[in-house]
Design a protein around this motif. Structure first.
Motif, PDB file in Angstrom:
ATOM      1  N   LEU A  56       2.711 -25.148  28.398  1.00 17.90           N
ATOM      2  CA  LEU A  56       3.328 -24.105  29.208  1.00 17.90           C
ATOM      3  C   LEU A  56       2.369 -22.945  29.447  1.00 17.90           C
ATOM      4  O   LEU A  56       1.544 -22.616  28.594  1.00 17.90           O
ATOM      5  N   ALA A  57       2.488 -22.340  30.616  1.00 23.00           N
ATOM      6  CA  ALA A  57       1.861 -21.044  30.883  1.00 23.00           C
ATOM      7  C   ALA A  57       2.898 -20.181  31.584  1.00 23.00           C
ATOM      8  O   ALA A  57       3.825 -20.694  32.231  1.00 23.00           O
ATOM      9  N   TYR A  58       2.724 -18.865  31.474  1.00 27.22           N
ATOM     10  CA  TYR A  58       3.756 -17.924  31.922  1.00 27.22           C
ATOM     11  C   TYR A  58       3.121 -16.770  32.683  1.00 27.22           C
ATOM     12  O   TYR A  58       2.138 -16.177  32.234  1.00 27.22           O
ATOM     13  N   ILE A  59       3.671 -16.478  33.867  1.00 24.03           N
ATOM     14  CA  ILE A  59       3.282 -15.292  34.621  1.00 24.03           C
ATOM     15  C   ILE A  59       4.489 -14.356  34.618  1.00 24.03           C
ATOM     16  O   ILE A  59       5.477 -14.607  35.317  1.00 24.03           O
ATOM     17  N   PRO A  60       4.448 -13.265  33.828  1.00 22.58           N
ATOM     18  CA  PRO A  60       5.602 -12.371  33.755  1.00 22.58           C
ATOM     19  C   PRO A  60       5.695 -11.458  34.967  1.00 22.58           C
ATOM     20  O   PRO A  60       4.720 -11.257  35.699  1.00 22.58           O
ATOM     21  N   GLU A  61       6.868 -10.893  35.163  1.00 23.16           N
ATOM     22  CA  GLU A  61       7.070  -9.953  36.268  1.00 23.16           C
ATOM     23  C   GLU A  61       6.265  -8.677  36.052  1.00 23.16           C
ATOM     24  O   GLU A  61       5.650  -8.146  36.976  1.00 23.16           O
ATOM     25  N   THR A  62       6.257  -8.190  34.817  1.00 24.23           N
ATOM     26  CA  THR A  62       5.489  -7.000  34.464  1.00 24.23           C
ATOM     27  C   THR A  62       4.226  -7.418  33.736  1.00 24.23           C
ATOM     28  O   THR A  62       4.313  -8.096  32.706  1.00 24.23           O
ATOM     29  N   PRO A  63       3.059  -7.070  34.253  1.00 27.92           N
ATOM     30  CA  PRO A  63       1.809  -7.502  33.611  1.00 27.92           C
ATOM     31  C   PRO A  63       1.719  -7.048  32.154  1.00 27.92           C
ATOM     32  O   PRO A  63       2.062  -5.912  31.824  1.00 27.92           O
TER      33      PRO A  63
END
Length: 244
Positions: free
Chosen positions: A77-84
């Protein structure tokens, strides 16, 4: 397959934010997670990632849960959050090195992929800068670079286009399309329904923590008792019961 089954979760067992969330993400497809602010989209993603522990239900990859095999689960898994989220004491390049180390990526592969991504997102000149000097859009690019650096089997994205300029948005869409062609499974939460309709293969529409519709546009039209409605129209039908 990334499978989410009968998921209940949130921050208080007495008042769960999400209830009976049930869907899957297969390799080579983009699934759009859509709903109003506060519908439970981010909570769903955090439960899938293991950032918060579900009250009940299961999240598994190829039948294995985070509890059963934490290292294998996380490495897929990898994750791109809404807030950096970033380390103020690390430069952009050091963030990439840290990510590569966490996923046990060989140094030559890090160089190859990182240089390509830096060029694509026009970040080459600032690779040795500290991210707290960056704009919001540039900080968001750090999250994108780190996620695509490792080319995960499954990519989880929470409102990825917030703060991005037109060129960066186009670059991200191109990466999503190429990732899909290479067999990456992508779960993307977004408010931009027109973009979701254009790029997503299937959808999960949640409202007040519960699924209202899911599947392809055709399948959701069938569930709603409608024909040939757009995603925007189905959204309004599911949320307010309005048909035009």
């Amino acid at each position: 397959m990334l499978s989410i089954q009968q998921l209940y979760g949130g921050y208080s067992r007495q008042f769960p934010v999400i209830k009976n969330i049930d869907f899957s993400v297969s390799p080579g497809e983009i699934v759009g997670l859509i709903g109003l602010n506060g519908a439970g989209k981010s909570t769903t993603l955090k439960n899938i990632l293991g950032l918060i522990t579900p009250f009940s239900g299961t999240v598994s990859i190829d039948g294995k849960t985070l509890t059963e095999d934490p290292e294998t689960f996380r490495n897929q898994l990898a994750y791109i959050p809404e807030t950096p989220l970033f380390y103020e004491e690390l430069t952009l390049w050091e963030h990439l090195e840290l990510t590569a180390s966490a996923y046990r990526m060989p140094p030559d592969l890090l160089q190859e992929r990182a240089q390509s991504l830096l060029t694509r997102f026009r970040m080459q000149k600032v690779k040795n800068w500290f991210p707290d000097t960056f704009s919001k859009g540039m900080q968001q690019k750090i999250m994108i670079l780190c996620a695509f650096l490792v080319k995960p089997r499954f990519l989880i994205i929470d409102e990825p286009f917030v703060g991005l300029d037109l060129l960066a948005t186009q670059s991200l869409l191109e990466l999503l399309q190429s990732g899909k062609k290479e067999g990456m499974g992508i779960l993307m939460s977004t408010h931009i329904l027109g973009m979701a309709e254009k790029y997503c293969d299937r959808f999960v529409l949640i409202h007040e923590g519960q699924m209202r519709l899911k599947g392809t546009l055709a399948e959701m039209n069938q569930q709603a008792g409608t024909q040939n409605k757009s995603l925007d129209e189905l959204f309004m039908i599911a949320i307010e019961g309005k048909q035009s």
